[in-house]
Scaffold this motif. Sequence first.
Motif, short mmCIF file in Angstrom:
data_model
loop_
_atom_site.label_atom_id
_atom_site.label_comp_id
_atom_site.label_asym_id
_atom_site.label_seq_id
_atom_site.Cartn_x
_atom_site.Cartn_y
_atom_site.Cartn_z
N TRP A 214 0.85 -1.19 0.00
CA TRP A 214 0.00 0.00 0.00
C TRP A 214 0.89 1.24 0.00
O TRP A 214 1.71 1.43 0.89
CB TRP A 214 -0.91 0.01 1.22
N GLU A 215 0.75 2.08 -1.00
CA GLU A 215 1.54 3.30 -1.11
C GLU A 215 0.97 4.40 -0.21
O GLU A 215 -0.26 4.58 -0.12
CB GLU A 215 1.53 3.79 -2.56
N TYR A 216 1.84 5.13 0.48
CA TYR A 216 1.40 6.20 1.36
C TYR A 216 0.54 7.20 0.60
O TYR A 216 0.93 7.70 -0.46
CB TYR A 216 2.61 6.93 1.96
N ALA A 217 -0.64 7.50 1.15
CA ALA A 217 -1.53 8.49 0.54
C ALA A 217 -1.73 9.68 1.47
O ALA A 217 -1.71 10.83 1.03
CB ALA A 217 -2.88 7.85 0.22
N CYS A 218 -1.91 9.41 2.76
CA CYS A 218 -2.03 10.48 3.75
C CYS A 218 -1.93 9.84 5.13
O CYS A 218 -1.89 8.61 5.26
CB CYS A 218 -3.33 11.27 3.60
N SER A 219 -1.88 10.66 6.16
CA SER A 219 -1.81 10.14 7.53
C SER A 219 -2.87 10.82 8.39
O SER A 219 -3.28 11.95 8.11
CB SER A 219 -0.42 10.34 8.13
N ILE A 220 -3.29 10.12 9.42
CA ILE A 220 -4.26 10.65 10.38
C ILE A 220 -3.61 10.61 11.75
O ILE A 220 -3.35 9.53 12.30
CB ILE A 220 -5.56 9.82 10.38
N ALA A 221 -3.30 11.78 12.30
CA ALA A 221 -2.64 11.85 13.61
C ALA A 221 -3.70 11.84 14.72
O ALA A 221 -4.71 12.53 14.62
CB ALA A 221 -1.79 13.12 13.71
N THR A 222 -3.47 11.04 15.73
CA THR A 222 -4.40 10.98 16.87
C THR A 222 -3.81 11.66 18.10
O THR A 222 -4.48 11.76 19.12
CB THR A 222 -4.72 9.52 17.21
N LYS A 223 -2.54 12.13 17.98
CA LYS A 223 -1.89 12.85 19.08
C LYS A 223 -1.25 14.11 18.52
O LYS A 223 -0.76 14.12 17.38
CB LYS A 223 -0.83 11.98 19.75
N GLU A 224 -1.21 15.15 19.32
CA GLU A 224 -0.64 16.42 18.89
C GLU A 224 0.87 16.32 18.75
O GLU A 224 1.54 15.69 19.57
CB GLU A 224 -0.98 17.52 19.90
N PHE A 225 1.39 16.94 17.69
CA PHE A 225 2.84 16.99 17.50
C PHE A 225 3.39 18.11 18.36
O PHE A 225 2.97 19.26 18.26
CB PHE A 225 3.17 17.24 16.03
N LEU A 226 4.34 17.78 19.22
CA LEU A 226 4.92 18.75 20.16
C LEU A 226 6.33 19.14 19.75
O LEU A 226 7.03 18.35 19.10
CB LEU A 226 4.94 18.15 21.57
N PRO A 227 6.78 20.34 20.12
CA PRO A 227 8.15 20.76 19.79
C PRO A 227 9.20 19.78 20.30
O PRO A 227 10.25 19.60 19.67
CB PRO A 227 8.28 22.12 20.49
N ASP A 228 8.96 19.16 21.44
CA ASP A 228 9.93 18.22 22.01
C ASP A 228 10.11 16.99 21.14
O ASP A 228 11.08 16.24 21.30
CB ASP A 228 9.50 17.79 23.42
#
Length: 251
Positions: A214-228
Amino acid sequence: MSLFSDNIKYLRVNKSFTQQGVADDLMITRARLLKYEDGTSQPPIELLKKISNYYHVSIDIMISVDLRKISIDDLLLLDDNRILLPITVDRQGENFIEIIPHKAKAGYTAGYADPEFIENLQQISLPFLRNGKFRAFPVEGDSMPPHKEGSFIVGRYVEKLEDVMDGKTYILLTKNDGIVYKRLNKNGKNLTLQSDNKVYKPYEVKASEILEIWEYACSIATKEFLPDDLGIENVKDMFRELRNDIATLKH
């Protein structure tokens, strides 16, 4: 093994082979082949391997998938009689995306070819994804930043190995590793799987071990991306890529 008996009969008829001709090629009697085709008897493992090689269809597909419901001509033949099953896109324009939850991830390896298993998965629809069949897979570990554990990668089904492009990311379903998300590079009959997190070393997978791509099409994040989350290794990678880009521009 009723599917097996239906399949070997279908394969023989589809190729316009006679029972006597197939029996002669397999070095068994016609009466013995007839018992396998009508389901009254089952072949020993060595003969099962021989039948698999004869029809160029792997044993697990032959005993678990109804070949009458798919186009044999659309199957992708790999090494060791491995095949990739085609996935039909809804002709009505509805593009439902099945979600493989974390709890079903282990079962997907066995149920990927089971229509009932797939039908029982939850579904979503993303209007910006068109022209293909899509499925969402859970992310585990930290090998492919910035995708966090708990996120989902939505992949577009790839039917042909030659459509895999070096350097792009794909979800693979393999016989030994199950579901993995990696950056791929072709290496003869093998694929090199590489993590974006350099802590993890690349490794190779034989084409014969691949069940789905399966080729990457998009992603669904369930957690916030933090600077750390931007760790020292990621910073190093950013500078390394920037240095490579500058070198490319100079040439």
